[in-house]
Design a protein around this motif. Structure first.
Motif, PDB file in Angstrom:
ATOM      1  N   ILE A 170      -3.374  48.503  68.654  1.00  0.00           N
ATOM      2  CA  ILE A 170      -4.165  49.446  67.852  1.00  0.00           C
ATOM      3  C   ILE A 170      -4.893  50.218  68.830  1.00  0.00           C
ATOM      4  CG2 ILE A 170      -5.617  49.833  66.047  1.00  0.00           C
ATOM      5  CD1 ILE A 170      -3.106  48.289  65.213  1.00  0.00           C
ATOM      6  N   CYS A 171      -4.787  51.645  68.729  1.00  0.00           N
ATOM      7  CA  CYS A 171      -5.328  52.658  69.609  1.00  0.00           C
ATOM      8  C   CYS A 171      -6.195  53.653  69.111  1.00  0.00           C
ATOM      9  CB  CYS A 171      -4.352  53.410  70.324  1.00  0.00           C
ATOM     10  SG  CYS A 171      -2.768  52.206  70.944  1.00  0.00           S
ATOM     11  N   SER A 172      -7.453  53.482  69.606  1.00  0.00           N
ATOM     12  CA  SER A 172      -8.370  54.919  69.141  1.00  0.00           C
ATOM     13  C   SER A 172      -9.471  55.004  69.869  1.00  0.00           C
ATOM     14  CB  SER A 172      -8.873  54.528  67.607  1.00  0.00           C
ATOM     15  OG  SER A 172      -9.834  53.370  67.508  1.00  0.00           O
ATOM     16  N   ALA A 173     -10.182  55.882  69.840  1.00  0.00           N
ATOM     17  CA  ALA A 173     -11.523  56.216  70.646  1.00  0.00           C
ATOM     18  C   ALA A 173     -12.465  55.561  69.951  1.00  0.00           C
ATOM     19  CB  ALA A 173     -11.731  57.601  71.100  1.00  0.00           C
ATOM     20  N   PRO A 174     -13.295  54.679  70.190  1.00  0.00           N
ATOM     21  CA  PRO A 174     -14.065  53.879  69.263  1.00  0.00           C
ATOM     22  C   PRO A 174     -15.337  54.546  68.959  1.00  0.00           C
ATOM     23  CG  PRO A 174     -14.148  52.667  71.408  1.00  0.00           C
ATOM     24  CD  PRO A 174     -12.958  53.772  71.304  1.00  0.00           C
ATOM     25  N   GLU A 175     -15.803  55.480  69.674  1.00  0.00           N
ATOM     26  CA  GLU A 175     -17.050  56.219  69.365  1.00  0.00           C
ATOM     27  C   GLU A 175     -17.082  57.063  68.172  1.00  0.00           C
ATOM     28  OE1 GLU A 175     -15.008  58.390  72.835  1.00  0.00           O
ATOM     29  OE2 GLU A 175     -15.426  56.463  72.287  1.00  0.00           O
ATOM     30  N   TYR A 176     -15.946  57.195  67.669  1.00  0.00           N
ATOM     31  CA  TYR A 176     -15.595  58.053  66.497  1.00  0.00           C
ATOM     32  C   TYR A 176     -15.322  57.105  65.288  1.00  0.00           C
ATOM     33  CZ  TYR A 176     -14.485  61.576  69.960  1.00  0.00           C
ATOM     34  OH  TYR A 176     -14.623  62.458  70.890  1.00  0.00           O
ATOM     35  N   ASP A 177     -15.190  55.875  65.536  1.00  0.00           N
ATOM     36  CA  ASP A 177     -14.957  55.093  64.468  1.00  0.00           C
ATOM     37  C   ASP A 177     -16.131  54.297  63.882  1.00  0.00           C
ATOM     38  OD1 ASP A 177     -12.429  55.326  64.870  1.00  0.00           O
ATOM     39  OD2 ASP A 177     -12.044  53.726  65.951  1.00  0.00           O
ATOM     40  N   LYS A 178     -16.415  54.279  62.601  1.00  0.00           N
ATOM     41  CA  LYS A 178     -17.645  53.465  62.010  1.00  0.00           C
ATOM     42  C   LYS A 178     -17.256  51.825  62.018  1.00  0.00           C
ATOM     43  CE  LYS A 178     -19.634  57.226  59.429  1.00  0.00           C
ATOM     44  NZ  LYS A 178     -19.913  57.894  57.950  1.00  0.00           N
ATOM     45  N   GLN A 179     -16.161  51.605  61.897  1.00  0.00           N
ATOM     46  CA  GLN A 179     -15.436  50.347  61.975  1.00  0.00           C
ATOM     47  C   GLN A 179     -15.412  49.623  63.162  1.00  0.00           C
ATOM     48  OE1 GLN A 179     -14.371  48.199  59.442  1.00  0.00           O
ATOM     49  NE2 GLN A 179     -14.355  46.748  60.694  1.00  0.00           N
ATOM     50  N   ARG A 180     -16.305  48.682  63.558  1.00  0.00           N
ATOM     51  CA  ARG A 180     -16.145  47.966  64.746  1.00  0.00           C
ATOM     52  C   ARG A 180     -14.834  46.992  64.658  1.00  0.00           C
ATOM     53  NH1 ARG A 180     -20.107  43.278  67.041  1.00  0.00           N
ATOM     54  NH2 ARG A 180     -19.256  43.465  69.339  1.00  0.00           N
ATOM     55  N   THR A 181     -14.131  46.835  65.775  1.00  0.00           N
ATOM     56  CA  THR A 181     -12.998  45.982  65.939  1.00  0.00           C
ATOM     57  C   THR A 181     -11.904  46.396  64.922  1.00  0.00           C
ATOM     58  OG1 THR A 181     -12.000  43.935  66.271  1.00  0.00           O
ATOM     59  CG2 THR A 181     -13.706  43.936  64.800  1.00  0.00           C
ATOM     60  N   PRO A 182     -11.623  47.591  65.000  1.00  0.00           N
ATOM     61  CA  PRO A 182     -10.295  48.208  63.925  1.00  0.00           C
ATOM     62  C   PRO A 182      -9.091  47.480  64.087  1.00  0.00           C
ATOM     63  CG  PRO A 182     -10.778  49.773  65.899  1.00  0.00           C
ATOM     64  CD  PRO A 182     -11.905  49.000  65.758  1.00  0.00           C
ATOM     65  N   ALA A 183      -8.684  46.824  65.386  1.00  0.00           N
ATOM     66  CA  ALA A 183      -7.592  46.131  65.325  1.00  0.00           C
ATOM     67  C   ALA A 183      -7.454  45.031  64.313  1.00  0.00           C
ATOM     68  CB  ALA A 183      -7.419  45.555  66.672  1.00  0.00           C
ATOM     69  N   GLY A 184      -8.621  44.302  64.067  1.00  0.00           N
ATOM     70  CA  GLY A 184      -8.558  43.217  63.160  1.00  0.00           C
ATOM     71  C   GLY A 184      -8.251  43.766  61.803  1.00  0.00           C
ATOM     72  N   LEU A 185      -8.812  45.042  61.320  1.00  0.00           N
ATOM     73  CA  LEU A 185      -8.915  45.462  60.094  1.00  0.00           C
ATOM     74  C   LEU A 185      -7.445  45.979  59.988  1.00  0.00           C
ATOM     75  CD1 LEU A 185     -10.414  46.689  57.594  1.00  0.00           C
ATOM     76  CD2 LEU A 185     -10.224  49.120  59.116  1.00  0.00           C
ATOM     77  N   MET A 186      -6.885  46.575  60.891  1.00  0.00           N
ATOM     78  CA  MET A 186      -5.377  47.175  60.705  1.00  0.00           C
ATOM     79  C   MET A 186      -4.587  45.979  60.553  1.00  0.00           C
ATOM     80  SD  MET A 186      -5.760  50.310  60.632  1.00  0.00           S
ATOM     81  CE  MET A 186      -7.094  51.667  61.083  1.00  0.00           C
ATOM     82  N   ALA A 187      -4.626  45.015  61.435  1.00  0.00           N
ATOM     83  CA  ALA A 187      -3.671  43.963  61.089  1.00  0.00           C
ATOM     84  C   ALA A 187      -3.897  43.329  59.861  1.00  0.00           C
ATOM     85  CB  ALA A 187      -4.026  42.658  62.518  1.00  0.00           C
ATOM     86  N   GLU A 188      -4.946  42.942  59.283  1.00  0.00           N
ATOM     87  CA  GLU A 188      -5.013  42.425  57.907  1.00  0.00           C
ATOM     88  C   GLU A 188      -4.434  43.471  56.812  1.00  0.00           C
ATOM     89  OE1 GLU A 188      -8.422  41.144  54.555  1.00  0.00           O
ATOM     90  OE2 GLU A 188      -8.854  42.305  56.519  1.00  0.00           O
ATOM     91  N   TYR A 189      -4.648  44.716  57.110  1.00  0.00           N
ATOM     92  CA  TYR A 189      -4.274  45.606  55.888  1.00  0.00           C
ATOM     93  C   TYR A 189      -2.821  45.973  55.946  1.00  0.00           C
ATOM     94  CZ  TYR A 189      -4.352  49.743  52.788  1.00  0.00           C
ATOM     95  OH  TYR A 189      -4.249  50.456  51.742  1.00  0.00           O
TER      96      TYR A 189
END
Length: 384
Positions: free
Chosen positions: A49-68
């Motif tokens: 999973i790839c993003s620039a984290p400073e723009y994300d409100k969700q911490r550790t988006p990889a875990g979120l995406m894997a679940e969803y």
């Protein structure tokens, strides 16, 4: 090294303000790529999973995406190199497959930049510079690239009109790209209106923030041949870095990280710049595309303007570049940008690019830059 292929690609439309959540945004590209590859979630061994984290409100988006996305309990990784995050993700996925650790790996890039205001976004972009020695003085991305434009102008005699011609080409192809933010044809007169953002860069020289997602699925040779009728092979990967501080740079007319990444990618693929049939380059600003012509060896240093003046980077030219409109027309959702570029090249090599198709394309290149030349990724693909 073991052979690795792209077996599926997908992309959401790039938009100014996506109404849903980041997981819903990511699903749009994932859905397309899974349909394209013709596989089920359980056939994916791992995800990147790839993003620039400073723009994300969700911490550790990889875990979120894997679940969803139904990818538990498979391993998931998070990769970030700002604007080149999903190209770095491809490099990671390639290594995971080529090593034999996994057979099928998904690379998903996303960014919902509308979650924060434009002012907040600019401030975070400024923090892409050294927060001790540069960012406190108000450095912004347009100003950095304007400095490179000035350097190119002074050294080679490049003009604002030369940069305007790049934007004119972008608008020509943005009109026919249904995934692009800007699908409006422009005139050179409109482009050259003196609406300066950071001299000599004007409003039309700059790409826009966007929300979007992209997805690329790669597989081992055995799996690719079993699952895919049109595998596109990863032939060469090059990556390099440069000092984050501008004081550490020795040139302001080209990006050293791109030059070194290109050299390594060409060597791995066993080709030269003249063998490339179609390219996607990182045109966050018009000067970035101009420098890419030269950094990638499509033109000698200082001769990039001749390519665009002669329309050699149009679809009918000797080296078509950004015939999907590039970032200047598509928009730039940071974590999704590299995957979008890869998708375009894969469609080109499969002869599935529709009105953007370059006839007979067999070798394609993706040039994806992170920050102001901090990270450089060059990826080369082929059909054989």
């Amino acid at each position: 090294m073991a052979k690795v292929a792209v077996i599926g690609v997908g992309q959401s439309a790039f938009v100014r303000a996506y109404p849903g959540s980041i997981r819903e945004l990511a699903f749009e590209a994932y859905k397309d790529a899974m349909r394209d590859a013709g596989i089920k979630p359980e056939q994916i061994d791992a995800s990147v999973i790839c993003s620039a984290p400073e723009y994300d409100k969700q911490r550790t988006p990889a875990g979120l995406m894997a679940e969803y996305l139904g990818l538990n309990p498979q391993p998931t990784f998070y990769v970030e190199s700002v604007c080149s995050s999903s190209s770095s993700g491809l490099r990671t996925a390639y290594a995971l497959v080529a090593s034999g650790l996994h057979d099928v790996v998904m690379v998903l890039g996303f960014q919902k930049m509308s979650e924060i205001s434009s002012a907040e976004s600019q401030e975070r972009m400024g923090r892409g510079a050294d927060i001790q020695w540069e960012a406190p003085f108000g450095t912004m991305m347009p100003a950095y690239y304007a400095m490179y434009a000035r350097g190119h102008f002074e050294k080679y005699g490049t003009t604002e009109e030369d940069l305007g011609l790049i934007r004119l080409k972008s608008s020509t192809y943005g009109v026919i790209n249904e995934k692009a933010v800007f699908r409006k044809s422009l005139t050179l007169e409109k482009i050259l209106e003196p609406k300066y953002i950071a001299t000599p860069l004007k409003m039309m020289d700059c790409c826009a923030n966007a929300d979007g997602s992209s997805c690329v699925i790669v597989a081992s040779e055995e799996k690719a041949k079993d699952l895919c009728s049109k595998p596109v092979w990863i032939k060469g990967l090059g990556m390099a870095t440069a000092p984050i501080n501008m004081a550490g740079r020795d040139s302001f007319s080209g990006l050293k990280c791109a030059q070194l990444a290109a050299k390594r990618a060409y060597e791995m693929a066993g080709i030269s710049p003249s063998d490339v049939n179609v390219a996607e380059v990182h045109d966050c600003f018009t000067i970035a595309e101009m420098m890419a012509y030269e950094d990638l060896g499509f033109a000698r240093q200082g001769e990039g303007p001749q390519l665009i003046r002669n329309k050699e980077t149009y679809k009918e030219g000797k080296i078509p570049v950004n015939v999907d409109g590039g970032l200047l027309s598509k928009g730039h959702p940071i974590g999704a940008t590299g995957g979008s570029q890869i998708r375009t090249i894969v469609l080109q090599l499969r002869d599935e690019a529709g009105p953007m198709q370059v006839p007979g394309a067999k070798i394609g290149l993706v040039h994806n830059i992170g920050g102001v030349g901090i990270y450089g990724n060059v990826s080369i693909f082929g059909v054989e």
